[in-house]
Motif scaffolding. Sequence first.
Motif, PDB file in Angstrom:
ATOM      1  N   GLN A  54      26.861  18.660 -19.912  1.00 44.51           N
ATOM      2  CA  GLN A  54      27.964  17.126 -20.708  1.00 44.51           C
ATOM      3  C   GLN A  54      27.820  16.367 -20.919  1.00 44.51           C
ATOM      4  N   TYR A  55      26.469  16.018 -20.846  1.00 47.89           N
ATOM      5  CA  TYR A  55      25.768  14.631 -21.985  1.00 47.89           C
ATOM      6  C   TYR A  55      25.122  15.058 -23.762  1.00 47.89           C
ATOM      7  N   GLY A  56      25.010  16.265 -23.671  1.00 52.14           N
ATOM      8  CA  GLY A  56      24.230  16.190 -25.105  1.00 52.14           C
ATOM      9  C   GLY A  56      22.902  16.191 -25.602  1.00 52.14           C
ATOM     10  N   ILE A  60      19.573   9.569 -27.533  1.00 53.42           N
ATOM     11  CA  ILE A  60      21.147   8.636 -26.414  1.00 53.42           C
ATOM     12  C   ILE A  60      21.215   9.567 -24.775  1.00 53.42           C
ATOM     13  N   ASP A  61      21.739  11.147 -25.535  1.00 52.56           N
ATOM     14  CA  ASP A  61      22.404  11.507 -24.675  1.00 52.56           C
ATOM     15  C   ASP A  61      22.476  12.010 -23.173  1.00 52.56           C
ATOM     16  N   ASP A  68      20.810   9.197 -14.516  1.00 54.81           N
ATOM     17  CA  ASP A  68      21.705  10.940 -13.288  1.00 54.81           C
ATOM     18  C   ASP A  68      21.298  10.935 -12.774  1.00 54.81           C
ATOM     19  N   TYR A  69      19.981  11.810 -13.364  1.00 60.93           N
ATOM     20  CA  TYR A  69      19.094  12.599 -12.125  1.00 60.93           C
ATOM     21  C   TYR A  69      18.099  11.724 -11.172  1.00 60.93           C
ATOM     22  N   GLN A  70      18.190  10.689 -11.938  1.00 60.51           N
ATOM     23  CA  GLN A  70      16.901  10.654 -10.875  1.00 60.51           C
ATOM     24  C   GLN A  70      18.024   9.589 -10.106  1.00 60.51           C
ATOM     25  N   ARG A  71      19.045   9.386  -9.879  1.00 65.05           N
ATOM     26  CA  ARG A  71      20.294   9.142  -8.950  1.00 65.05           C
ATOM     27  C   ARG A  71      20.175   9.794  -8.067  1.00 65.05           C
TER      28      ARG A  71
END
Length: 122
Positions: A54-56, A60-61, A68-71
């Motif tokens: 999804q991010y790469g 930076i990705d 996102d995973y910290q959330r």
Amino acid sequence: MFRWFLTYRAAMEARQLNRDAPEIITHAVELFRPERVAEITTLIGDHIKRAHGQYGTNAIDLKRALFDYQRLHKEARRRGDQTALSALTLTIIYLRAEIAGPAAAPARAAIDGFVGENEKPG
């Protein structure tokens, strides 16, 4: 002028990740039943594949994925979901180790080994 500090901080981050990964793996294996450990390893593998897909894989990705995973980790902690919390903790360590580079390779290797040895056959 402060390049030495950035280098020192990156080295400290890598050393911390290299210490944390095996400790959390050991804690998960001691705390959970084998079925739960297998579920944790499946979640870790899925999360890492999702982050890369999804991010790469650029720095930076990976930082965006880490955010996102910290959330998600925070939400799992609020729910008290220990299985998801362990999986997300190790996923975060893996992403941080990828960002840290070769110095944090032992942390990635520990997590890869943990996921590989506890995969469900099939």
